[in-house]
Design an enzyme around this catalytic site. Structure first.
Site, PDB file in Angstrom:
ATOM      1  N   HIS A 180       0.844  -1.202   0.000  1.00 43.64           N
ATOM      2  CA  HIS A 180       0.000   0.000   0.000  1.00 43.64           C
ATOM      3  C   HIS A 180       0.873   1.243   0.000  1.00 43.64           C
ATOM      4  O   HIS A 180       1.703   1.408   0.895  1.00 43.64           O
ATOM      5  CB  HIS A 180      -0.884   0.041   1.251  1.00 43.64           C
ATOM      6  CG  HIS A 180      -2.040  -0.906   1.193  1.00 43.64           C
ATOM      7  ND1 HIS A 180      -3.164  -0.748   1.953  1.00 43.64           N
ATOM      8  CD2 HIS A 180      -2.246  -2.017   0.449  1.00 43.64           C
ATOM      9  CE1 HIS A 180      -4.018  -1.726   1.695  1.00 43.64           C
ATOM     10  NE2 HIS A 180      -3.469  -2.512   0.787  1.00 43.64           N
ATOM     11  N   TYR A 218      -8.586   5.323   8.305  1.00 45.39           N
ATOM     12  CA  TYR A 218      -8.686   5.626   9.739  1.00 45.39           C
ATOM     13  C   TYR A 218      -9.736   6.715   9.898  1.00 45.39           C
ATOM     14  O   TYR A 218      -9.586   7.803   9.349  1.00 45.39           O
ATOM     15  CB  TYR A 218      -7.353   6.155  10.275  1.00 45.39           C
ATOM     16  CG  TYR A 218      -6.278   5.098  10.411  1.00 45.39           C
ATOM     17  CD1 TYR A 218      -5.491   4.732   9.332  1.00 45.39           C
ATOM     18  CD2 TYR A 218      -6.034   4.490  11.643  1.00 45.39           C
ATOM     19  CE1 TYR A 218      -4.492   3.773   9.466  1.00 45.39           C
ATOM     20  CE2 TYR A 218      -5.035   3.529  11.788  1.00 45.39           C
ATOM     21  CZ  TYR A 218      -4.281   3.166  10.697  1.00 45.39           C
ATOM     22  OH  TYR A 218      -3.296   2.219  10.824  1.00 45.39           O
ATOM     23  N   PRO A 241      -2.800  -0.255  19.186  1.00 42.88           N
ATOM     24  CA  PRO A 241      -2.654  -0.672  17.780  1.00 42.88           C
ATOM     25  C   PRO A 241      -2.900   0.425  16.742  1.00 42.88           C
ATOM     26  O   PRO A 241      -2.718   0.183  15.550  1.00 42.88           O
ATOM     27  CB  PRO A 241      -3.688  -1.799  17.638  1.00 42.88           C
ATOM     28  CG  PRO A 241      -4.645  -1.599  18.744  1.00 42.88           C
ATOM     29  CD  PRO A 241      -3.921  -0.931  19.852  1.00 42.88           C
ATOM     30  N   LYS A 282       2.094  -0.715  15.011  1.00 41.89           N
ATOM     31  CA  LYS A 282       3.533  -0.745  15.241  1.00 41.89           C
ATOM     32  C   LYS A 282       4.070  -1.928  16.052  1.00 41.89           C
ATOM     33  O   LYS A 282       5.277  -2.193  16.013  1.00 41.89           O
ATOM     34  CB  LYS A 282       3.944   0.540  15.991  1.00 41.89           C
ATOM     35  CG  LYS A 282       3.868   1.788  15.157  1.00 41.89           C
ATOM     36  CD  LYS A 282       5.007   1.826  14.152  1.00 41.89           C
ATOM     37  CE  LYS A 282       4.894   2.980  13.207  1.00 41.89           C
ATOM     38  NZ  LYS A 282       4.990   2.604  11.807  1.00 41.89           N
ATOM     39  N   TYR A 319       4.598   6.407   9.931  1.00 40.13           N
ATOM     40  CA  TYR A 319       3.701   5.292   9.606  1.00 40.13           C
ATOM     41  C   TYR A 319       4.409   4.213   8.797  1.00 40.13           C
ATOM     42  O   TYR A 319       4.256   3.021   9.075  1.00 40.13           O
ATOM     43  CB  TYR A 319       2.460   5.821   8.865  1.00 40.13           C
ATOM     44  CG  TYR A 319       1.343   4.814   8.815  1.00 40.13           C
ATOM     45  CD1 TYR A 319       0.600   4.514   9.945  1.00 40.13           C
ATOM     46  CD2 TYR A 319       1.043   4.146   7.630  1.00 40.13           C
ATOM     47  CE1 TYR A 319      -0.411   3.568   9.909  1.00 40.13           C
ATOM     48  CE2 TYR A 319       0.027   3.212   7.576  1.00 40.13           C
ATOM     49  CZ  TYR A 319      -0.699   2.918   8.720  1.00 40.13           C
ATOM     50  OH  TYR A 319      -1.701   1.981   8.676  1.00 40.13           O
TER      51      TYR A 319
HETATM   52  P1  RFL Z   1       3.297 -12.414  21.093  1.00 41.89           P
HETATM   53  O1  RFL Z   1       2.732 -12.422  19.706  1.00 41.89           O
HETATM   54  O2  RFL Z   1       2.361 -12.144  22.211  1.00 41.89           O
HETATM   55  O3  RFL Z   1       4.000 -13.818  21.306  1.00 41.89           O
HETATM   56  C1  RFL Z   1       4.447 -14.252  22.573  1.00 41.89           C
HETATM   57  C2  RFL Z   1       4.441 -15.757  22.583  1.00 41.89           C
HETATM   58  O4  RFL Z   1       4.950 -16.226  23.834  1.00 41.89           O
HETATM   59  C3  RFL Z   1       4.124 -17.281  24.289  1.00 41.89           C
HETATM   60  N1  RFL Z   1       4.242 -17.379  25.757  1.00 41.89           N
HETATM   61  C4  RFL Z   1       4.966 -18.335  26.378  1.00 41.89           C
HETATM   62  N2  RFL Z   1       5.713 -19.341  25.903  1.00 41.89           N
HETATM   63  C5  RFL Z   1       6.344 -20.158  26.804  1.00 41.89           C
HETATM   64  N3  RFL Z   1       6.224 -20.005  28.140  1.00 41.89           N
HETATM   65  C6  RFL Z   1       5.491 -18.981  28.674  1.00 41.89           C
HETATM   66  N4  RFL Z   1       5.366 -18.821  29.995  1.00 41.89           N
HETATM   67  C7  RFL Z   1       4.817 -18.103  27.768  1.00 41.89           C
HETATM   68  N5  RFL Z   1       4.019 -17.018  27.933  1.00 41.89           N
HETATM   69  C8  RFL Z   1       3.681 -16.599  26.714  1.00 41.89           C
HETATM   70  C9  RFL Z   1       2.736 -16.903  23.821  1.00 41.89           C
HETATM   71  O5  RFL Z   1       1.844 -18.027  23.758  1.00 41.89           O
HETATM   72  C10 RFL Z   1       3.043 -16.330  22.438  1.00 41.89           C
HETATM   73  O6  RFL Z   1       3.020 -17.313  21.430  1.00 41.89           O
HETATM   74  O7  RFL Z   1       4.500 -11.362  21.228  1.00 41.89           O
HETATM   75  P2  RFL Z   1       5.631 -10.929  20.168  1.00 41.89           P
HETATM   76  O8  RFL Z   1       6.220 -12.144  19.524  1.00 41.89           O
HETATM   77  O9  RFL Z   1       6.468  -9.956  20.877  1.00 41.89           O
HETATM   78  O10 RFL Z   1       4.824 -10.197  18.981  1.00 41.89           O
HETATM   79  C11 RFL Z   1       4.188  -8.960  19.206  1.00 41.89           C
HETATM   80  C12 RFL Z   1       2.935  -8.842  18.327  1.00 41.89           C
HETATM   81  O11 RFL Z   1       2.129  -9.992  18.516  1.00 41.89           O
HETATM   82  C13 RFL Z   1       2.125  -7.573  18.641  1.00 41.89           C
HETATM   83  O12 RFL Z   1       2.985  -6.501  18.908  1.00 41.89           O
HETATM   84  C14 RFL Z   1       1.194  -7.180  17.482  1.00 41.89           C
HETATM   85  O13 RFL Z   1       0.172  -8.129  17.324  1.00 41.89           O
HETATM   86  C15 RFL Z   1       0.605  -5.787  17.715  1.00 41.89           C
HETATM   87  N6  RFL Z   1      -0.346  -5.386  16.657  1.00 41.89           N
HETATM   88  C16 RFL Z   1       0.111  -4.846  15.478  1.00 41.89           C
HETATM   89  N7  RFL Z   1       1.428  -4.723  15.260  1.00 41.89           N
HETATM   90  C17 RFL Z   1       1.873  -4.256  14.056  1.00 41.89           C
HETATM   91  O14 RFL Z   1       3.098  -4.126  13.864  1.00 41.89           O
HETATM   92  N8  RFL Z   1       1.018  -3.920  13.035  1.00 41.89           N
HETATM   93  C18 RFL Z   1      -0.341  -4.042  13.190  1.00 41.89           C
HETATM   94  O15 RFL Z   1      -1.085  -3.798  12.246  1.00 41.89           O
HETATM   95  C19 RFL Z   1      -0.838  -4.476  14.458  1.00 41.89           C
HETATM   96  N9  RFL Z   1      -2.163  -4.609  14.644  1.00 41.89           N
HETATM   97  C20 RFL Z   1      -1.731  -5.532  16.841  1.00 41.89           C
HETATM   98  C21 RFL Z   1      -2.623  -5.133  15.817  1.00 41.89           C
HETATM   99  C22 RFL Z   1      -2.245  -6.079  18.031  1.00 41.89           C
HETATM  100  C23 RFL Z   1      -3.612  -6.197  18.179  1.00 41.89           C
HETATM  101  N10 RFL Z   1      -4.092  -6.764  19.398  1.00 41.89           N
HETATM  102  C24 RFL Z   1      -4.733  -8.027  19.391  1.00 41.89           C
HETATM  103  C25 RFL Z   1      -3.519  -6.302  20.624  1.00 41.89           C
HETATM  104  C26 RFL Z   1      -3.990  -5.248  15.971  1.00 41.89           C
HETATM  105  C27 RFL Z   1      -4.494  -5.762  17.179  1.00 41.89           C
HETATM  106  C28 RFL Z   1      -5.981  -5.840  17.342  1.00 41.89           C
HETATM  107  C1  PHB Z   2      -5.081  -4.552  10.836  1.00 41.20           C
HETATM  108  O1  PHB Z   2      -5.203  -4.703   9.603  1.00 41.20           O
HETATM  109  O2  PHB Z   2      -5.327  -5.464  11.626  1.00 41.20           O
HETATM  110  C2  PHB Z   2      -4.631  -3.245  11.365  1.00 41.20           C
HETATM  111  C3  PHB Z   2      -4.367  -2.208  10.493  1.00 41.20           C
HETATM  112  C4  PHB Z   2      -3.946  -0.981  10.993  1.00 41.20           C
HETATM  113  C5  PHB Z   2      -3.822  -0.804  12.367  1.00 41.20           C
HETATM  114  C6  PHB Z   2      -4.096  -1.853  13.241  1.00 41.20           C
HETATM  115  C7  PHB Z   2      -4.498  -3.076  12.734  1.00 41.20           C
HETATM  116  O3  PHB Z   2      -3.442   0.399  12.849  1.00 41.20           O
END
Ligand code: RFL
Ligand code: PHB
Length: 393
Positions: free
Chosen positions: A72, A200, A292, A296, A384
């Site tokens: 994008h 957004y 979110p 990032k 961004y």
């Molecule tokens: P994770 O993905 O939480 O993975 C951690 C892993 O550790 C395991 N774990 C254990 N394993 C062994 N022993 C234990 N005691 C443990 N405790 C936990 C867990 O089961 C898991 O598998 O962390 P990590 O790897 O640091 O990754 C971070 C990302 O997941 C997170 O920052 C993103 O999802 C945030 N996020 C977004 N980030 C972006 O860069 N771009 C996006 O568009 C974006 N959109 C989002 C998001 C997060 C969202 N939510 C659900 C908070 C959109 C949403 C809605």
């Molecule tokens: C997504 O596609 O899940 C998404 C996109 C932009 C954001 C957060 C999540 O800022």
């Protein structure tokens, strides 16, 4: 059992670190609490910065991202019933974002790990870390009902916000945090995206976001109270609210279709300082959380992992610890810039329960300035798509 790097957590941070270390000839064992299907099917992030996509390519795990991911070059900000295009690539010398689900990233990294033959254990219980101040830190855990002990040269805490590694850092760390008086209700819908770019939206009824996963799947969110019960929302009610907030004066609105997945996520900002103690190093959500709105979190995890992997590999190559000693400061500098941006996006685009009419006028004026000033739009765009990173290993 002994390994050079014991990695707790097989989310994006743990898997990417394992792969980076493999590419630099360092061995690791990855321990994950959940089962493989659960980790692979978690619906979370969707937007990768240019740097994260470049890093995956550089590490040889970017083929499917380039085939199936959506590049994008712009994003819309919508307010007062109108969408305003922010031409990201034009304002940043050609940088873009990639829409590619976090579960796809995890799938690609899992496959890469399996093809290296290096250990990746799922459904590990009761993991705990010990002796982090000694040259031989230990991870104890239970697997298949048996107690195991893994000695390591280093431990990487990649176990997310609710993991066990951050509490093991001890008393010398400090936490900074902020919770927000709202969360996001998010859905995946079987409907072709009706816009080529993300939208957004700032609306009287609260924030809303139009995104996508593929040419057939739309991803949408809207702001709700932080403790909202998802069961209170029928599919019809969700669509009604989405359309109410997103439909613009020119008639643009998301396509409606069957809802495949829905949930509510709370929002917070959180930072751990420093991100290490002894031979235990945190990376990703284990160390910091961003709301979110700036898309990032996963990108910040990739930045941490690049620097941690590089520092550990340099130690084995040269015996020098300078990059390891700098790791926390390097990671925190970007983490704070990312906190600032994510907080700013969040407070500009959401309605706050304690606000007064002054605040919404100010937000609208902020958005008006942003979309009419090339300087302001460039600042948004460069954050961004992601601030520059040197990805050479
Ligand atoms: P994770 O993905 O939480 O993975 C951690 C892993 O550790 C395991 N774990 C254990 N394993 C062994 N022993 C234990 N005691 C443990 N405790 C936990 C867990 O089961 C898991 O598998 O962390 P990590 O790897 O640091 O990754 C971070 C990302 O997941 C997170 O920052 C993103 O999802 C945030 N996020 C977004 N980030 C972006 O860069 N771009 C996006 O568009 C974006 N959109 C989002 C998001 C997060 C969202 N939510 C659900 C908070 C959109 C949403 C809605
Ligand atoms: C997504 O596609 O899940 C998404 C996109 C932009 C954001 C957060 C999540 O800022």
């Amino acid at each position: 059992m002994h390994t050079q790097v014991g990695i707790v957590g097989a989310g994006p941070a743990g898997l990417l670190l394992g792969h980076l270390l493999h590419r630099m000839g360092v061995d690791s064992v990855i321990l994950e609490a959940r089962d493989r299907e659960h980790v692979m099917n978690r619906v979370r992030a969707g937007v990768l910065e240019q740097f994260t996509a470049d890093l995956m390519t550089h590490l040889g795990v970017g083929a499917r991202l380039h085939r199936e991911g959506l590049r994008h070059e712009s994003v819309y900000l919508s307010f007062a019933g109108r969408r305003h295009l922010v031409p990201l690539a034009e304002l940043t010398g050609g940088k873009a974002i990639y829409v590619y689900g976090q579960n796809e990233v995890v799938k690609d990294l899992m496959e890469a790990r399996i093809s290296t033959g290096r250990p990746l254990h799922y459904e590990v219980q009761n993991a705990s870390v010990h002796h982090i101040d000694s040259p031989r830190p230990v991870i104890r855990y239970t697997a298949n009902g048996r107690q195991q002990e893994l000695t390591c040269d280093f431990i990487a805490g990649c176990d997310g916000f609710h993991g066990i590694c951050r509490p093991a850092l001890g008393d010398a760390v400090r936490f900074y945090d902020r919770t927000y008086p709202f969360g996001w209700l998010g859905i995946l819908a079987e409907a072709p995206p009706s816009s080529e770019a993300l939208v957004y939206t700032y609306h009287d009824r609260g924030f809303a976001l139009f995104s996508m996963r593929s040419p057939n799947i739309t991803r949408l969110y809207f702001q709700v109270p932080p403790d909202e019960d998802i069961d209170r929302w029928s599919d019809d009610a969700i669509w009604q609210e989405m359309l109410r907030r997103m439909t613009t004066c020119d008639g643009w609105k998301p396509n409606v279709g069957p809802i495949l997945n829905k949930n509510v996520t709370a929002m917070r900002s959180f930072v751990t300082e420093p991100m290490c103690a002894g031979r235990l190093y945190l990376a990703g959500d284990a160390a910091h959380i961003v709301p979110p709105t700036g898309a990032k979190g996963l990108n910040l995890a990739a930045f941490d992992v690049l620097h941690l992997g590089r520092a550990i590999a340099a130690f084995y190559r040269t015996g020098k610890t300078d990059l390891l000693r700098q790791y926390s400061d390097t990671a925190l500098e970007r983490a704070w810039k990312t906190q600032r941006f994510s907080w700013w996006m969040t407070q500009t685009l959401h309605r706050f329960p304690d606000e007064n009419p002054f605040d919404s006028k100010r937000q609208l004026s902020d958005l008006g300035y942003l979309t009419s000033s090339k300087a302001a739009m460039t600042s948004l765009a460069e954050n961004y798509v992601g601030l520059p990173v040197d990805i050479e290993l």
